[in-house]
Design an enzyme around this catalytic site. Structure first.
Site, PDB file in Angstrom:
ATOM      1  N   GLN A   1     -10.057  -1.456   7.305  1.00 35.44           N
ATOM      2  CA  GLN A   1      -9.397  -1.230   6.014  1.00 35.44           C
ATOM      3  C   GLN A   1      -9.416   0.271   5.760  1.00 35.44           C
ATOM      4  O   GLN A   1     -10.423   0.823   5.322  1.00 35.44           O
ATOM      5  CB  GLN A   1     -10.116  -2.025   4.920  1.00 35.44           C
ATOM      6  CG  GLN A   1     -10.161  -3.540   5.217  1.00 35.44           C
ATOM      7  CD  GLN A   1      -8.786  -4.206   5.201  1.00 35.44           C
ATOM      8  OE1 GLN A   1      -8.041  -4.057   4.237  1.00 35.44           O
ATOM      9  NE2 GLN A   1      -8.442  -4.937   6.259  1.00 35.44           N
ATOM     10  N   ALA A  11      -6.952  -7.616  -4.681  1.00 30.83           N
ATOM     11  CA  ALA A  11      -7.055  -7.520  -3.221  1.00 30.83           C
ATOM     12  C   ALA A  11      -6.350  -6.273  -2.693  1.00 30.83           C
ATOM     13  O   ALA A  11      -5.713  -5.532  -3.444  1.00 30.83           O
ATOM     14  CB  ALA A  11      -6.469  -8.779  -2.594  1.00 30.83           C
ATOM     15  N   HIS A  12      -6.459  -6.073  -1.401  1.00 34.52           N
ATOM     16  CA  HIS A  12      -5.900  -4.874  -0.767  1.00 34.52           C
ATOM     17  C   HIS A  12      -4.385  -4.797  -0.910  1.00 34.52           C
ATOM     18  O   HIS A  12      -3.692  -5.785  -0.813  1.00 34.52           O
ATOM     19  CB  HIS A  12      -6.293  -4.753   0.703  1.00 34.52           C
ATOM     20  CG  HIS A  12      -6.138  -5.971   1.541  1.00 34.52           C
ATOM     21  ND1 HIS A  12      -6.628  -6.026   2.815  1.00 34.52           N
ATOM     22  CD2 HIS A  12      -5.592  -7.179   1.300  1.00 34.52           C
ATOM     23  CE1 HIS A  12      -6.360  -7.207   3.329  1.00 34.52           C
ATOM     24  NE2 HIS A  12      -5.743  -7.921   2.437  1.00 34.52           N
ATOM     25  N   ASN A  13      -3.943  -3.578  -1.166  1.00 36.61           N
ATOM     26  CA  ASN A  13      -2.509  -3.263  -1.216  1.00 36.61           C
ATOM     27  C   ASN A  13      -1.769  -3.893  -2.382  1.00 36.61           C
ATOM     28  O   ASN A  13      -0.535  -3.886  -2.422  1.00 36.61           O
ATOM     29  CB  ASN A  13      -1.833  -3.628   0.120  1.00 36.61           C
ATOM     30  CG  ASN A  13      -2.430  -2.817   1.257  1.00 36.61           C
ATOM     31  OD1 ASN A  13      -3.212  -3.326   2.059  1.00 36.61           O
ATOM     32  ND2 ASN A  13      -2.121  -1.539   1.276  1.00 36.61           N
ATOM     33  N   SER A  50      -1.319  -7.548  -1.283  1.00 40.63           N
ATOM     34  CA  SER A  50       0.031  -6.978  -1.215  1.00 40.63           C
ATOM     35  C   SER A  50       0.970  -7.438  -2.315  1.00 40.63           C
ATOM     36  O   SER A  50       2.153  -7.093  -2.287  1.00 40.63           O
ATOM     37  CB  SER A  50       0.690  -7.256   0.154  1.00 40.63           C
ATOM     38  OG  SER A  50      -0.079  -6.659   1.163  1.00 40.63           O
TER      39      SER A  50
END
Lengths: 349, 349, 349
Positions: free
Chosen positions: B196, B237-239, B257
């Site tokens: 990450q 969460a990520h992105n 995302s």
């Protein structure tokens, strides 16, 4: 620590069947207990395990006594007695009075001589720490925090300004008590913060789970009454009140200003919206979403259990047309009634 | 701090009805305010409390002025004005410039002289801490973290490598910003970790609740635009990208995302799956599960409220056969249509 | 770090199409990669981005090779190969052996010389810290905690007494492992705490997300087998067992004593009640509530997606009368059957 069965029977008011001089030193499960251990039978699901237990003694109710192949401590409430005997045989680590050299303590804080402040704890100005309190490693107390006697604050807890905690409480790691409530006024497309000026007041004998958050009140305080038990990862919003001995399982949450009565039981993942009033003795099963006040004790539910995905999907698709389906049913009923009214009987039959 | 009603009226643009020389020193609720306090009426639910208030003055809208038994500060937006006056009367604790002796600060970190780094904080290499910033006790900043002017990091916050936070933000205790996103490639029955490598970028005037987690991006960054407000125990969460002035209530979560527009309002416990795009000005009511992108502003819902358990169970059981029920209804409709087509009219009636 | 395409192809077993001497130093997305970066194509959703990529090289499967405008590293499993190359080009920050001067370490703790204990960490008595372990800043370990080689404990983690963690694990900030399970016996309107005497045992190669909580067992241990991956804000109750390589997304939770098999995939926000047994290879989609044991591998679901609020409300209102609707349908079917049986055929038609 160790005790004889005779000591346990006398101290905890049980009827002993077996040799009073046998020594036990720990608790164990019915299926896994070693010969120096105390097991218990409080849930009939485990009755089948009784016959083969190798425990030194089993705590059980009167009707299970005859089926017990080893010594027994008989009591009408075996689960409570088990809890007490387990606590007696496995006492919590003793508090070691004193302030660790690495702790940072404001000069104005009052800390009882019998209290322990562990490594890297931070105690703000005007805090009052009662007798026999433990403040765990790395915990941070803001200004004017009050902690009652014999309460245990685990490592890495945060108690913010003005929070008051009663006696004999347990606060688990990562809990945050007294952070700002979530209040904003809409202000031309942005949000104006509402200052959160109340605090959190917690009664005696409360337990608060790991990483649970309890926000300070906006003007008045958020209140957790005595004997409340909160599991992990619970969110309690500003100005909530939880009545005495209410219990909440993990990942549940209560929105702002909702008042919950005494002795309620709130299952895992339950969400209550803001501004509700829930009376005493209400049980919400897991994952219910509570959108209306409740003034009748009882059990309330609100979850559809998971099923095999294909079956679930077929029903879920129908749910999306449920209103249409209801209208079609009403149409069919009307047509049917009309047909019945206008159809000649078949007199041939 | 204290102020006269005249000062408040002038400073906050209100019309004062009452003695401009009266001094107030705090805010209070309509029902609980003491005679040195400012109360407010912004929600018609509380209008009944106005007649009996003992506040020195009430902030209210023009149409409530005549019903106010005490002095009033009249403004078209009483809630926003209340927020500003409350912040004025109850200013946050001042930042005390300097680095506490127990803090551990990397030699390469740049800390503004007006910033405060509290006890046991840890500041990693190449961090940049702006003017008037507070880094609370026990907070840990990794390498190359940047914090804009006047931002307040509460105690026990974690900001990992490369995280950038704007000006005037508030980050509450236990928040974790910049931990690894949750990414793994299936690898013959096990999981291969996806590094990450992005970070988290947070705009100005953002507030982040206690124990909320915002993961770093996989390659690009996770982005929280200016003015976003996040409650406690939220998972980002990520992105993910959250548009400016979007607000999320506690225990909600957004999977990887997903992009959320500006000025969205996301209720408590809402879950959005990964890869969605939500346009500006969308409101999701509490506990909704969002499984599709939304390109139309409006309100979206998805929860069945709890009911008395017996009633709930009867309906839930039927839900499990809803597809079958829909098929039965269609069959009945077909039979009925056929019957209508083939039945002679009862000409007797 | 940097590598040539030839080195990458040789080290990771790919077929290289392109100049082996080109040097790359980082990874990037197909759409954003710079000319010194490695991109990848593993999801057909992104295929359209391939034609315009400016990456130095793209990792992809055999059937995408011909459409790649730049160099390619061809492998049957491009996502796993991407993960490995990304980890190779972007290695985690190296562990710096030694104990920071501000850490507080019990004299009886055994810390491998190659391990790093960061600022303000606290290590309790009789802990064992393996080779190449990192204990992050501000983390607190109780007594007798064991950590296997090369495991990385992030800042501000809490590991309580007796917790055992395997090798090569990653524990993210704010995680709390080994807090008391949530067990109380009803005791005349109050609650008697059940001592939580087990611990938590975690296998090798486990990853545990930020602010996730894993409770210690009541008598036996809570067990997380090797290769399990847990996202953020997850609650694992006492005596749960998670089978090897099971993966859980954020904000999910598992209640006491539930056993989950190997290689299960548990979506975000899933809740499992207590006492269940889930077999290997089960997938629960996001937000499912699992109320029954599962002995058949497969996919299980349980969520109704959000819809436009008016449409949702109409269906939700009907749901509250679903049982009545089912009874009305049954009535209509009976009346219809009777009518069909007793109606003369229209012989005119």
């Amino acid at each position: 620590m160790a005790a004889t069965l005779g000591e346990l029977a006398a101290r905890f008011g049980c009827e002993l069947h077996g040799n009073p001089d046998v020594v036990v030193g720990r608790v164990g499960t019915l299926s896994g207990a070693s010969s120096d251990a105390v097991a218990f039978l409080a849930n009939s699901l485990y009755r089948a395990q009784l016959a083969s237990t190798r425990a030194a003694v089993v705590i059980l109710g009167p009707r299970d006594r005859d089926g017990c192949p080893v010594a027994s401590l008989v009591h009408a409430e075996p689960y409570v007695i088990y809890a007490r005997i387990a606590a007696f045989l496995h006492p919590a680590t003793a508090v070691v009075p004193g302030v660790h050299a690495s702790a940072v303590v404001a000069a104005s804080a009052r800390i009882a001589p019998s209290a322990e402040v562990a490594a890297h704890a931070v105690i703000g100005p005007d805090c009052t720490i009662g007798a026999d309190v433990l403040v765990g490693a790395g915990s941070v107390l803001g200004a004017k925090v009050t902690i009652g006697a014999a309460t245990r604050i685990a490592p890495r807890v945060t108690l913010l300004d003005g929070v008051r905690i009663g006696a004999r409480c347990i606060v688990h790691p990562g809990a945050v008590i007294g952070a700002d409530g979530f209040g904003f006024a809409p202000d031309h497309g942005a949000w104006q913060k509402i200052p959160q000026l109340g605090t959190v007041v917690i009664g005696d004998d409360v337990e608060i789970g790991a990483n649970t958050t309890i926000d300070r009140g906006t003007i008045d305080d958020t209140v957790i009454e005595e004997g409340v038990k909160l599991d992990n990862l619970i969110q309690i919003a500003h100005n909530v009140r939880l009545g005495a001995h209410t219990i909440m399982a993990g990942t549940s949450g209560i929105a702002g200003s909702t008042k919950v009565g005494k002795r309620c039981m709130i299952g895992g993942g339950v969400l209550m919206i803001n501004g509700l009033t829930i009376c005493d003795d209400v049980l919400f099963t897991f994952r219910s979403v509570v959108t209306r006040s409740v003034d009748e004790p009882g059990t309330y539910s609100g979850v559809l259990p998971a099923e095999e995905a294909g079956k679930w999907r077929r029903n879920a698709v129908r749910f999306r047309k449920l209103d249409e389906m209801a209208q079609r049913l009403a149409d069919a009923e009307r047509q049917l009634a009309k047909l019945i009214a206008t159809t000649p009987k078949n007199t041939d039959g």
